[in-house]
Design an enzyme around this catalytic site. Structure first.
Site, PDB file in Angstrom:
ATOM      1  N   HIS A 130      14.400  53.267  59.620  1.00  0.00           N
ATOM      2  CA  HIS A 130      14.656  51.830  59.662  1.00  0.00           C
ATOM      3  C   HIS A 130      14.601  51.324  61.091  1.00  0.00           C
ATOM      4  O   HIS A 130      14.486  52.107  62.034  1.00  0.00           O
ATOM      5  CB  HIS A 130      15.984  51.479  58.980  1.00  0.00           C
ATOM      6  CG  HIS A 130      17.210  52.013  59.646  1.00  0.00           C
ATOM      7  ND1 HIS A 130      17.433  53.361  59.863  1.00  0.00           N
ATOM      8  CD2 HIS A 130      18.325  51.375  60.135  1.00  0.00           C
ATOM      9  CE1 HIS A 130      18.612  53.528  60.441  1.00  0.00           C
ATOM     10  NE2 HIS A 130      19.162  52.335  60.625  1.00  0.00           N
ATOM     11  N   HIS A 162      16.666  49.991  63.242  1.00  0.00           N
ATOM     12  CA  HIS A 162      17.749  50.001  64.231  1.00  0.00           C
ATOM     13  C   HIS A 162      17.313  50.915  65.372  1.00  0.00           C
ATOM     14  O   HIS A 162      16.804  52.015  65.137  1.00  0.00           O
ATOM     15  CB  HIS A 162      19.067  50.476  63.606  1.00  0.00           C
ATOM     16  CG  HIS A 162      19.742  49.417  62.775  1.00  0.00           C
ATOM     17  ND1 HIS A 162      20.618  49.707  61.759  1.00  0.00           N
ATOM     18  CD2 HIS A 162      19.646  48.056  62.836  1.00  0.00           C
ATOM     19  CE1 HIS A 162      21.051  48.556  61.220  1.00  0.00           C
ATOM     20  NE2 HIS A 162      20.463  47.560  61.845  1.00  0.00           N
ATOM     21  N   ASP A 215      18.589  52.937  67.403  1.00  0.00           N
ATOM     22  CA  ASP A 215      19.012  54.335  67.556  1.00  0.00           C
ATOM     23  C   ASP A 215      18.164  55.282  66.715  1.00  0.00           C
ATOM     24  O   ASP A 215      18.365  56.502  66.759  1.00  0.00           O
ATOM     25  CB  ASP A 215      20.505  54.501  67.211  1.00  0.00           C
ATOM     26  CG  ASP A 215      20.890  53.967  65.845  1.00  0.00           C
ATOM     27  OD1 ASP A 215      20.375  52.908  65.454  1.00  0.00           O
ATOM     28  OD2 ASP A 215      21.710  54.609  65.159  1.00  0.00           O
ATOM     29  N   HIS A 216      17.174  54.721  65.986  1.00  0.00           N
ATOM     30  CA  HIS A 216      16.298  55.572  65.168  1.00  0.00           C
ATOM     31  C   HIS A 216      14.839  55.548  65.625  1.00  0.00           C
ATOM     32  O   HIS A 216      14.019  56.266  65.077  1.00  0.00           O
ATOM     33  CB  HIS A 216      16.416  55.187  63.687  1.00  0.00           C
ATOM     34  CG  HIS A 216      17.796  55.425  63.164  1.00  0.00           C
ATOM     35  ND1 HIS A 216      18.132  56.531  62.412  1.00  0.00           N
ATOM     36  CD2 HIS A 216      18.949  54.739  63.370  1.00  0.00           C
ATOM     37  CE1 HIS A 216      19.431  56.499  62.143  1.00  0.00           C
ATOM     38  NE2 HIS A 216      19.950  55.427  62.725  1.00  0.00           N
ATOM     39  N   HIS A 252      21.747  49.933  53.337  1.00  0.00           N
ATOM     40  CA  HIS A 252      22.162  49.723  54.715  1.00  0.00           C
ATOM     41  C   HIS A 252      22.042  48.239  55.035  1.00  0.00           C
ATOM     42  O   HIS A 252      21.625  47.464  54.177  1.00  0.00           O
ATOM     43  CB  HIS A 252      21.264  50.595  55.610  1.00  0.00           C
ATOM     44  CG  HIS A 252      21.759  50.782  57.006  1.00  0.00           C
ATOM     45  ND1 HIS A 252      23.083  50.875  57.335  1.00  0.00           N
ATOM     46  CD2 HIS A 252      21.081  50.884  58.192  1.00  0.00           C
ATOM     47  CE1 HIS A 252      23.206  51.037  58.641  1.00  0.00           C
ATOM     48  NE2 HIS A 252      21.997  51.040  59.187  1.00  0.00           N
ATOM     49  N   HIS A 281      25.354  61.480  62.603  1.00  0.00           N
ATOM     50  CA  HIS A 281      25.360  60.055  62.927  1.00  0.00           C
ATOM     51  C   HIS A 281      26.798  59.584  63.216  1.00  0.00           C
ATOM     52  O   HIS A 281      27.283  58.589  62.688  1.00  0.00           O
ATOM     53  CB  HIS A 281      24.732  59.235  61.780  1.00  0.00           C
ATOM     54  CG  HIS A 281      24.331  57.836  62.182  1.00  0.00           C
ATOM     55  ND1 HIS A 281      25.191  56.766  62.088  1.00  0.00           N
ATOM     56  CD2 HIS A 281      23.186  57.329  62.675  1.00  0.00           C
ATOM     57  CE1 HIS A 281      24.582  55.661  62.492  1.00  0.00           C
ATOM     58  NE2 HIS A 281      23.362  55.981  62.860  1.00  0.00           N
TER      59      HIS A 281
HETATM   60 ZN   LIG Z   1      21.857  54.490  63.082  1.00  0.00          ZN
HETATM   61 ZN   LIG Z   2      21.219  51.703  61.078  1.00  0.00          ZN
END
Ligand SMILES: [Zn+2]
Ligand SMILES: [Zn+2]
Length: 298
Positions: A60, A62, A64-65, A137, A265
């Site tokens: 996705h 975000h 951090d990915h 999410h 995570h």
């Molecule tokens: Zn995340």
């Molecule tokens: Zn996320």
């Protein structure tokens, strides 16, 4: 299959932990699952060969990915990668990557966009099937399921001789076919073969709130990675931010009857992920916790 965790933290790096990324090795090829900041540094640190990456899967949008992707793609070019790289990702990622890489790479990028709320087959080869599946999410997010196929049956050479089955038919026997001689009785496959190894599956649930809707996609997986951003006491935060607690991750593992669970995570507020682990094992005792450089054979 072998899974190696690189980054295992949530949105903000903390206590030496980087945001999410991991690699799955299948038949000497590497599949990169999410690519948070610092992914390529961790690959170097743990001896993961960047040039062996076959495809990239982004869950996705975000940061951090996927914030580690630009640097990784550039390194591959500097190292002279020639073969095309497939990136399975949300539709918005291609524009972001192409706007930042305004120079020629040594190889082509091919983006395949996820379809919101739908599960699709991303790769289907003789040995490997990869599916994505929707999770719950705050923005459209997909998990991934990797299935290593062992469909071949094991042929018994003595019985093959006894039934006088010609050599050219051995591969068809391994594929499960019966042998029909020109004259005489049909020889059923089960008379001369036995079941091969069972398929192996790894399921990665990305960022998700507690949702039993994902169970059909991850059912009976040999290994499951389910996020566990928060300890049980912070369930309110998990609910509002559409993340999971340690006990929620463990409950999903239990209901889905998986063989082993990895939690990860972690929120940057926790110094020691062992607290989350202790809560999860009370519900599902085959739980491990993610840590950079840790590997699991599947
Ligand atoms: Zn995340
Ligand atoms: Zn996320």
């Amino acid at each position: 299959m072998k899974l190696t965790i690189l980054g295992c933290n949530g949105a903000i790096p903390a206590y030496g932990r980087f945001p999410t990324s991991q690699v799955l090795e299948i038949n000497s090829k590497l599949y990169l699952i999410d690519c948070g900041e610092g992914a390529q540094i961790l690959m170097q640190q743990f001896g993961v060969k960047i040039m062996k990456i076959e495809a990239v899967f982004i869950s996705h949008m975000h940061g951090d990915h996927y914030f580690g992707l630009i640097g990784l793609l550039n390194t591959m070019s500097l190292l002279g990668r020639e073969r095309l790289l497939e990136i399975f990702a949300p539709a918005g990622l291609e524009k972001i990557i192409r706007s930042q890489i305004d120079f020629a790479l040594s190889y082509e990028l091919h983006f395949v966009a996820h379809i919101n709320n739908i599960s699709t087959i991303l790769i289907n080869s003789e040995k490997l099937e990869v599916n994505n599946f929707p999770v719950q999410h705050s923005i459209p997010t997909h998990g991934f399921k990797f299935t290593l196929k062992y469909k071949k049956r094991v042929v018994n050479p003595d019985l093959v001789k006894q039934f006088e089955i010609p050599k050219y038919f051995l591969n068809s026997l391994a594929d499960g076919k019966d042998y029909e001689p020109l004259h005489g009785e049909k020889i059923l496959n089960e008379w001369v073969t036995s079941a091969g190894k069972a398929d192996k599956t790894y399921a990665y649930c990305a960022d998700t709130a507690y949702s039993e809707l994902i169970i059909p996609y991850i059912n009976s997986a040999d290994l499951l990675y389910h996020e566990s951003t928060y300890i049980d006491e912070d369930i309110d935060k998990a609910t509002t931010r559409l993340h999971s607690t340690a006990s929620q991750a463990a409950t999903i593992a239990l209901l889905a009857k998986v063989k082993r669970l990895i939690i990860g995570h972690y929120s940057s507020k926790y110094k020691d992920p062992l607290v989350l682990h202790q809560q999860a094992i009370k519900i599902f005792d085959a739980t491990d916790y993610a840590e950079a450089g840790k590997s699991w054979d599947i």
